[in-house]
Design a protein around this motif. Structure first.
Motif, PDB file in Angstrom:
ATOM      1  N   SER A  98       5.247 110.179  79.450  1.00 26.32           N
ATOM      2  CA  SER A  98       3.937 110.284  78.758  1.00 26.32           C
ATOM      3  C   SER A  98       3.661 109.279  77.473  1.00 26.32           C
ATOM      4  N   ALA A  99       2.760 108.659  77.534  1.00 27.73           N
ATOM      5  CA  ALA A  99       2.227 107.684  76.288  1.00 27.73           C
ATOM      6  C   ALA A  99       1.633 108.841  75.429  1.00 27.73           C
ATOM      7  N   LEU A 100       1.621 108.799  74.332  1.00 27.90           N
ATOM      8  CA  LEU A 100       0.946 109.352  73.159  1.00 27.90           C
ATOM      9  C   LEU A 100      -0.223 108.410  72.798  1.00 27.90           C
ATOM     10  N   ILE A 101      -1.323 109.089  72.888  1.00 27.99           N
ATOM     11  CA  ILE A 101      -2.620 108.393  72.317  1.00 27.99           C
ATOM     12  C   ILE A 101      -3.137 108.912  71.116  1.00 27.99           C
ATOM     13  N   SER A 102      -3.088 107.969  70.184  1.00 28.36           N
ATOM     14  CA  SER A 102      -3.650 108.253  69.008  1.00 28.36           C
ATOM     15  C   SER A 102      -4.932 108.882  68.762  1.00 28.36           C
ATOM     16  N   GLY A 103      -5.351 109.630  67.910  1.00 29.40           N
ATOM     17  CA  GLY A 103      -6.498 110.188  67.659  1.00 29.40           C
ATOM     18  C   GLY A 103      -6.439 111.696  67.654  1.00 29.40           C
ATOM     19  N   THR A 104      -7.835 112.288  67.826  1.00 26.97           N
ATOM     20  CA  THR A 104      -7.912 113.561  67.501  1.00 26.97           C
ATOM     21  C   THR A 104      -7.790 114.421  69.167  1.00 26.97           C
ATOM     22  N   ILE A 105      -7.819 115.837  69.058  1.00 29.57           N
ATOM     23  CA  ILE A 105      -7.585 116.413  70.365  1.00 29.57           C
ATOM     24  C   ILE A 105      -8.855 116.211  71.115  1.00 29.57           C
ATOM     25  N   ARG A 106      -9.933 116.105  70.372  1.00 25.91           N
ATOM     26  CA  ARG A 106     -11.386 115.783  71.018  1.00 25.91           C
ATOM     27  C   ARG A 106     -11.395 114.228  71.664  1.00 25.91           C
ATOM     28  N   ASP A 107     -10.753 113.380  70.925  1.00 26.25           N
ATOM     29  CA  ASP A 107     -10.530 112.126  71.662  1.00 26.25           C
ATOM     30  C   ASP A 107     -10.016 112.039  72.720  1.00 26.25           C
ATOM     31  N   LYS A 108      -8.601 112.848  72.715  1.00 21.83           N
ATOM     32  CA  LYS A 108      -7.748 112.866  73.913  1.00 21.83           C
ATOM     33  C   LYS A 108      -8.464 113.506  75.133  1.00 21.83           C
ATOM     34  N   ILE A 109      -9.232 114.503  74.862  1.00 22.48           N
ATOM     35  CA  ILE A 109      -9.958 115.244  76.054  1.00 22.48           C
ATOM     36  C   ILE A 109     -11.050 114.495  76.611  1.00 22.48           C
ATOM     37  N   CYS A 110     -11.874 113.624  75.755  1.00 22.00           N
ATOM     38  CA  CYS A 110     -12.862 112.828  76.106  1.00 22.00           C
ATOM     39  C   CYS A 110     -12.498 111.549  76.339  1.00 22.00           C
ATOM     40  N   TYR A 111     -11.378 111.015  76.489  1.00 17.66           N
ATOM     41  CA  TYR A 111     -10.825 109.702  76.654  1.00 17.66           C
ATOM     42  C   TYR A 111     -11.406 109.249  78.156  1.00 17.66           C
ATOM     43  N   GLU A 112     -11.897 108.035  78.068  1.00 18.50           N
ATOM     44  CA  GLU A 112     -12.786 107.445  79.149  1.00 18.50           C
ATOM     45  C   GLU A 112     -13.998 108.035  79.600  1.00 18.50           C
ATOM     46  N   ILE A 113     -14.543 109.082  78.833  1.00 14.25           N
ATOM     47  CA  ILE A 113     -15.982 109.459  79.257  1.00 14.25           C
ATOM     48  C   ILE A 113     -16.952 108.613  78.741  1.00 14.25           C
ATOM     49  N   ALA A 114     -17.664 108.231  79.544  1.00 15.88           N
ATOM     50  CA  ALA A 114     -18.794 107.159  78.964  1.00 15.88           C
ATOM     51  C   ALA A 114     -20.093 107.683  78.160  1.00 15.88           C
ATOM     52  N   THR A 115     -20.253 108.873  78.620  1.00 12.20           N
ATOM     53  CA  THR A 115     -21.293 109.534  77.691  1.00 12.20           C
ATOM     54  C   THR A 115     -20.967 110.410  76.740  1.00 12.20           C
ATOM     55  N   LYS A 116     -21.763 110.914  75.665  1.00 14.27           N
ATOM     56  CA  LYS A 116     -21.513 111.580  74.747  1.00 14.27           C
ATOM     57  C   LYS A 116     -21.364 113.182  74.982  1.00 14.27           C
ATOM     58  N   VAL A 117     -20.284 113.684  74.527  1.00 18.54           N
ATOM     59  CA  VAL A 117     -19.919 114.874  74.921  1.00 18.54           C
ATOM     60  C   VAL A 117     -20.510 115.979  73.802  1.00 18.54           C
ATOM     61  N   GLU A 118     -21.268 117.027  73.924  1.00 18.59           N
ATOM     62  CA  GLU A 118     -21.593 117.896  73.065  1.00 18.59           C
ATOM     63  C   GLU A 118     -20.743 119.012  72.553  1.00 18.59           C
ATOM     64  N   ASP A 119     -20.514 119.241  71.384  1.00 15.19           N
ATOM     65  CA  ASP A 119     -19.568 120.273  71.071  1.00 15.19           C
ATOM     66  C   ASP A 119     -19.422 121.697  71.875  1.00 15.19           C
ATOM     67  N   THR A 120     -20.820 121.897  72.161  1.00 20.93           N
ATOM     68  CA  THR A 120     -20.646 123.268  73.075  1.00 20.93           C
ATOM     69  C   THR A 120     -20.086 122.946  74.588  1.00 20.93           C
ATOM     70  N   GLU A 121     -20.416 121.841  75.263  1.00 28.45           N
ATOM     71  CA  GLU A 121     -19.850 121.342  76.319  1.00 28.45           C
ATOM     72  C   GLU A 121     -18.342 121.341  76.144  1.00 28.45           C
ATOM     73  N   LEU A 122     -17.744 120.591  75.239  1.00 30.68           N
ATOM     74  CA  LEU A 122     -16.376 120.678  75.017  1.00 30.68           C
ATOM     75  C   LEU A 122     -15.826 121.772  74.767  1.00 30.68           C
ATOM     76  N   GLU A 123     -16.197 122.800  73.799  1.00 28.21           N
ATOM     77  CA  GLU A 123     -15.661 124.123  73.828  1.00 28.21           C
ATOM     78  C   GLU A 123     -15.682 124.744  75.297  1.00 28.21           C
ATOM     79  N   ARG A 124     -16.874 124.735  76.223  1.00 27.14           N
ATOM     80  CA  ARG A 124     -16.842 125.392  77.262  1.00 27.14           C
ATOM     81  C   ARG A 124     -15.449 124.982  78.093  1.00 27.14           C
ATOM     82  N   VAL A 125     -15.339 123.454  78.185  1.00 27.72           N
ATOM     83  CA  VAL A 125     -14.145 123.090  78.788  1.00 27.72           C
ATOM     84  C   VAL A 125     -12.997 123.395  78.306  1.00 27.72           C
ATOM     85  N   VAL A 126     -12.673 123.215  77.089  1.00 27.75           N
ATOM     86  CA  VAL A 126     -11.394 123.837  76.603  1.00 27.75           C
ATOM     87  C   VAL A 126     -11.100 125.260  76.856  1.00 27.75           C
TER      88      VAL A 126
END
Length: 100
Positions: free
Chosen positions: A69-97
């Motif tokens: 496993s490679a560790l990716i630097s950044g926030t948890i948000r960065d890791k969850i949204c890695y390679e997503i081309a569009t902006k992810v709203e906080d409400t959508e991120l919370e729902r997914v989490v």
């Protein structure tokens, strides 16, 4: 050194590149991912050279499960949204989490 390799990956199939240590798996995958170009020959999708596709589009169709496993630097948000081309709203991120 990788040389004289020829193989076909059938459409719609999942293909694994496996082998002994030093067997050029990383080199093969690096060529498929277009980290560098072959010095001889070509890699094609059908009859189309893979370097004619945009790099983002091409890599979007390839998955990699590494042994380590490679560790990716950044926030948890960065890791969850890695390679997503569009902006992810906080409400959508919370729902997914919460769903995960």
């Amino acid at each position: 050194m990788l040389s004289d390799i020829d193989f076909t990956i059938e459409s719609g199939e999942i293909t694994a590149i496996v082998g002994l240590s030093g067997g050029e798996k990383t080199t093969t995958f690096s060529l498929l991912e277009r980290y560098y170009q072959p010095t001889k020959g070509s890699i094609t999708l059908g009859n189309t050279p893979i370097n004619t596709f945009s790099l983002h589009s091409w890599r979007g169709h390839i998955g990699n499960v590494d042994q380590e496993s490679a560790l990716i630097s950044g926030t948890i948000r960065d890791k969850i949204c890695y390679e997503i081309a569009t902006k992810v709203e906080d409400t959508e991120l919370e729902r997914v989490v919460k769903t995960a």
